[in-house]
Write an enzyme that holds these catalytic residues in place. Structure first.
Site, mmCIF file in Angstrom:
data_model
loop_
_atom_site.group_PDB
_atom_site.id
_atom_site.type_symbol
_atom_site.label_atom_id
_atom_site.label_comp_id
_atom_site.label_asym_id
_atom_site.label_seq_id
_atom_site.Cartn_x
_atom_site.Cartn_y
_atom_site.Cartn_z
ATOM 1 N N GLU A 322 41.864 42.985 40.000
ATOM 2 C CA GLU A 322 40.518 43.299 40.490
ATOM 3 C C GLU A 322 40.481 44.621 41.251
ATOM 4 O OE1 GLU A 322 38.722 40.024 42.716
ATOM 5 O OE2 GLU A 322 37.688 39.414 40.893
ATOM 6 N N HIS A 343 61.797 30.460 28.054
ATOM 7 C CA HIS A 343 61.668 29.686 26.822
ATOM 8 C C HIS A 343 60.288 29.826 26.211
ATOM 9 C CE1 HIS A 343 65.590 27.595 27.279
ATOM 10 N NE2 HIS A 343 65.394 28.018 28.516
ATOM 11 N N LYS A 458 28.286 37.448 36.135
ATOM 12 C CA LYS A 458 27.523 36.638 37.089
ATOM 13 C C LYS A 458 26.030 36.749 36.799
ATOM 14 C CE LYS A 458 30.402 36.998 41.235
ATOM 15 N NZ LYS A 458 30.423 37.542 42.584
HETATM 16 O O1 PA5 Z 1 38.270 39.731 45.684
HETATM 17 C C1 PA5 Z 1 37.141 39.319 45.596
HETATM 18 O O2 PA5 Z 1 36.225 39.791 46.277
HETATM 19 C C2 PA5 Z 1 36.815 38.166 44.669
HETATM 20 O O3 PA5 Z 1 37.931 37.666 44.023
HETATM 21 C C3 PA5 Z 1 36.128 37.073 45.476
HETATM 22 O O4 PA5 Z 1 37.034 36.551 46.401
HETATM 23 C C4 PA5 Z 1 35.601 35.969 44.567
HETATM 24 O O5 PA5 Z 1 34.760 36.510 43.597
HETATM 25 C C5 PA5 Z 1 34.831 34.940 45.393
HETATM 26 O O6 PA5 Z 1 33.765 35.530 46.060
HETATM 27 P P1 PA5 Z 1 33.022 34.825 47.255
HETATM 28 O O7 PA5 Z 1 34.011 34.623 48.345
HETATM 29 O O8 PA5 Z 1 31.958 35.764 47.643
HETATM 30 O O9 PA5 Z 1 32.500 33.525 46.756
#
Ligand code: PA5
Length: 468
Positions: A322, A343, A458
Site C-alpha cells: 500500500e 513444498h 470502495k
Molecule cells: O493503511 C491503511 O490506511 C489501510 O490499510 C487501512 O488501515 C484500512 O483500509 C482500514 O481503514 P480504516 O481503519 O479507516 O477502516
C-alpha cells in the site's frame, strides 16, 4: 535499551553485486533518512504541508518515544496507563474478545497474536490463558458463513453461561476513517449480539478506536461508550500498530505493551544515530533497492521460518504494497512460511524467473523445551540415526541447506534475525519495517503515505449497494 537489537546481514546477497555497490547508495539513503526525520518536524510544526508531501503521516516515527515519556511523566493517567486499565477491565469482564477491523486496523494485532500466543490459545481454559480472553478477528472480510459461525458460537456461550464471565463477549472496533464498510457492517452484527445479551453492560464491553471525526466517532459519541480511544491524525492505518489500534488488543491479550514500545523506540534511536554501514534500516533498504535497480528483482520474498511469523509477514506485505505500489512502480512483497512453502513455492524460487530477493526472517531461540526425535524399535524410516536430535537443529539444517542451494545458483538471500520472539523484538521489527518502507519511498520519490488506489473499489462497492 531493554533487549538485544535484531540483526540484518546481506553477506550472501552482496557477493552477487559489484564490490562497493551499497556505498554508492549512501548519500541518497542518508538524504532519505533526513527527509523521513524532517517530516516529523514538519508535521509537528503545525504549519502548511507542501502539496507534494500530502498526505503526510510521519507521526509514527517518534510516537513510541512519546508514549514512553508520557508514561514516565503521567503514570496511570498516561495513554499507556489508560490502555492497560481498559485492557484489564475487558479481561475481567469478558472471556471472548472480538477485534473488528481491516487492513492496518487489525493486521498488526494479528501478527502479535500469532507470534506471541500458541495457535491453541482459544482452546485453553481461562486459567491456562492466565485470565486473558479468547481472541477472534472479524470485520476484515465479507464472509457471511465465517461471521455466522462466530456469532453462533458467542450466542451459545452467552446462553450456556448467562451469569458468568465465560459467557460474555467484548468488542474492540477499530477504524481510523470510521466509514470502512466491512468493519462497519461487522460492528452492527456483533454490537447487536453484545447488546442483546448484556444490555446496559454493552457500554463498557464495547471499545471503539477511531479517528477524531467520522461515522464511528459520531456513533461512539451517541452511544456513550465508557472508553473510546483515538488514532492520532498524523499516523496512517498501516503505520498505526503501536497506537491504541495494536496496543489495546495487545494489552487485553496479556502482552507487555511497554516492552513493545521500548523495542520500537530502540529501533528509532538506532535508525537516527547508527552509521550507514551498520544501520539495519538503511542497509535493508539499500540491498532491496540495489537488486531492484541492477537486476530487476522486483519480488521481495520474506521467508519466515517456523510457524509464528507468517502474520507478521502478511502485515509487512500490506505495508509495502500500500505504501510503495504507486505510479506503476513498487516491489511486490510475498511472505512465505518455511519449510511449508518449500513444498509449494520452493521450485519457483530455486529455478523460476530471476526476479526475487529472498530475506529470511529468523525467529531466534525457541521458547519451549525443544522437541527431539525419539528412538524406536521399528527403524524402517531410518530415523534412529537422528534419535535425540532437536527440532531446532533440523530447522537449522533446512535453513542452511536452502540458503546454500540458492547461493549455488546465484540467487540472493539476506537474513533478518530476531533475538527471540517477544514483545521487545516485535516492537523493533514493526518499527524497522515501517521506517524502511518510508525511507525507500523517499529514496525513489514515491510518497509512502496514503493509498489513493483503494478508493476506486470502495466507491464502486458503495454505489452498487446504493449507499450514500
Ligand atoms: O493503511 C491503511 O490506511 C489501510 O490499510 C487501512 O488501515 C484500512 O483500509 C482500514 O481503514 P480504516 O481503519 O479507516 O477502516
Amino acid at each position: 535499551m531493554a533487549g538485544e537489537l535484531l540483526k540484518y546481514s546481506a553477506e550472501a546477497a552482496l557477493k552477487l553485486l559489484p564490490a562497493g555497490r551499497l556505498a554508492l547508495l549512501k548519500d541518497g539513503l542518508l538524504a532519505a533518512r533526513d527527509e523521513a526525520l524532517n517530516d516529523v518536524e514538519l508535521w509537528q510544526s503545525g504549519g502548511a504541508i507542501p502539496e507534494a508531501k500530502q498526505p503526510l503521516d510521519a507521526g509514527f516515527i517518534q510516537w513510541p518515544e512519546e508514549l514512553l515519556a508520557d508514561l514516565r511523566a503521567n503514570k496511570d493517567t498516561s495513554l499507556v496507563g489508560r490502555l492497560e486499565a481498559c485492557a484489564a477491565r475487558l479481561q475481567a469482564a469478558a472471556d471472548s474478545l472480538v477485534v473488528l477491523g481491516i487492513g492496518g486496523s487489525y493486521m498488526g494485532m494479528r501478527a502479535m497474536f500469532e507470534a506471541l500466543r500458541t495457535p491453541f490459545h482459544n482452546e485453553m481454559t481461562r486459567a491456562q490463558r492466565n485470565g486473558t480472553p479468547r481472541l477472534y478477528f472479524e470485520g476484515w472480510n465479507v464472509d457471511s458463513d465465517q461471521q455466522k459461525v462466530l456469532l453462533n458460537l458467542l450466542d451459545q456461550r452467552a446462553a450456556a453461561n448467562p451469569n458468568s464471565v465465560d459467557g460474555r463477549t467484548a468488542l474492540i472496533v477499530i477504524s481510523k476513517s470510521g466509514g470502512t464498510l466491512e468493519t462497519a457492517v461487522a460492528f452492527r452484527t456483533f454490537r447487536e449480539l453484545v447488546e442483546r445479551h448484556h444490555g446496559q453492560d454493552a457500554q463498557s464491553l464495547i471499545v471503539p478506536i477511531t479517528g477524531e471525526a467520522g461515522r464511528l466517532r459520531s456513533l461512539s459519541n451517541a452511544a456513550g461508550y465508557k472508553d473510546v480511544f483515538s488514532i492520532p491524525d498524523g499516523i496512517g492505518g498501516r503505520f498505526s500498530v503501536l497506537t491504541a489500534v495494536g496496543l489495546l488488543p495487545a494489552a487485553a491479550a496479556g502482552f507487555n505493551i511497554r516492552a513493545l514500545l521500548q523495542g520500537a523506540a530502540d529501533m528509532t534511536e538506532h535508525f537516527r544515530t547508527a552509521p550507514y554501514e551498520s544501520n539495519v534500516v538503511l542497509q535493508y533498504v539499500a540491498v532491496g533497492h540495489a537488486f531492484e535497480q541492477d537486476a530487476g528483482m522486483t519480488c521481495r520474498i520474506l521467508s519466515t521460518w517456523g510457524s509464528k511469523l507468517e502474520a507478521a509477514g502478511l502485515w509487512y506485505d500490506q505495508l509495502l504494497s500500500e505504501s510503495l505500489g504507486k505510479h506503476e512502480r513498487g516491489a511486490t512483497p510475498l511472505t512465505v512460511v518455511n519449510t511449508r512453502d518449500l513444498h509449494s513455492r520452493g521450485q519457483q524460487h530455486q529455478e523460476g524467473r530471476r526476479d526475487k530477493l529472498i530475506t529470511n526472517l529468523l525467529p531466534g531461540a525457541p521458547q519451549q523445551i525443544p522437541v527431539t526425535v525419539p528412538q524406536h524399535h521399528l527403524d524402517q524410516d531410518k530415523l534412529n540415526q537422528l534419535a535425540g536430535t532437536t527440532m531446532p537443529r533440523i530447522l537449522q539444517a533446512a535453513i542452511d541447506g536452502t540458503n546454500q542451494a540458492y547461493a549455488d545458483d546465484r540467487r540472493p538471500t539476506a537474513d533478518l534475525v530476531l533475538p527471540t520472539i517477544n514483545e521487545h523484538a516485535l516492537g523493533q521489527l514493526f518499527q524497522m519495517l515501517m521506517l524502511a518502507t518510508v525511507v525507500e519511498g523517499r529514496l525513489v520519490g514515491t510518497n509512502p503515505y496514503g493509498q489513493p488506489g483503494v478508493e476506486a473499489y470502495k466507491k464502486n462497492m458503495q454505489a452498487n449497494l446504493g449507499l450514500k
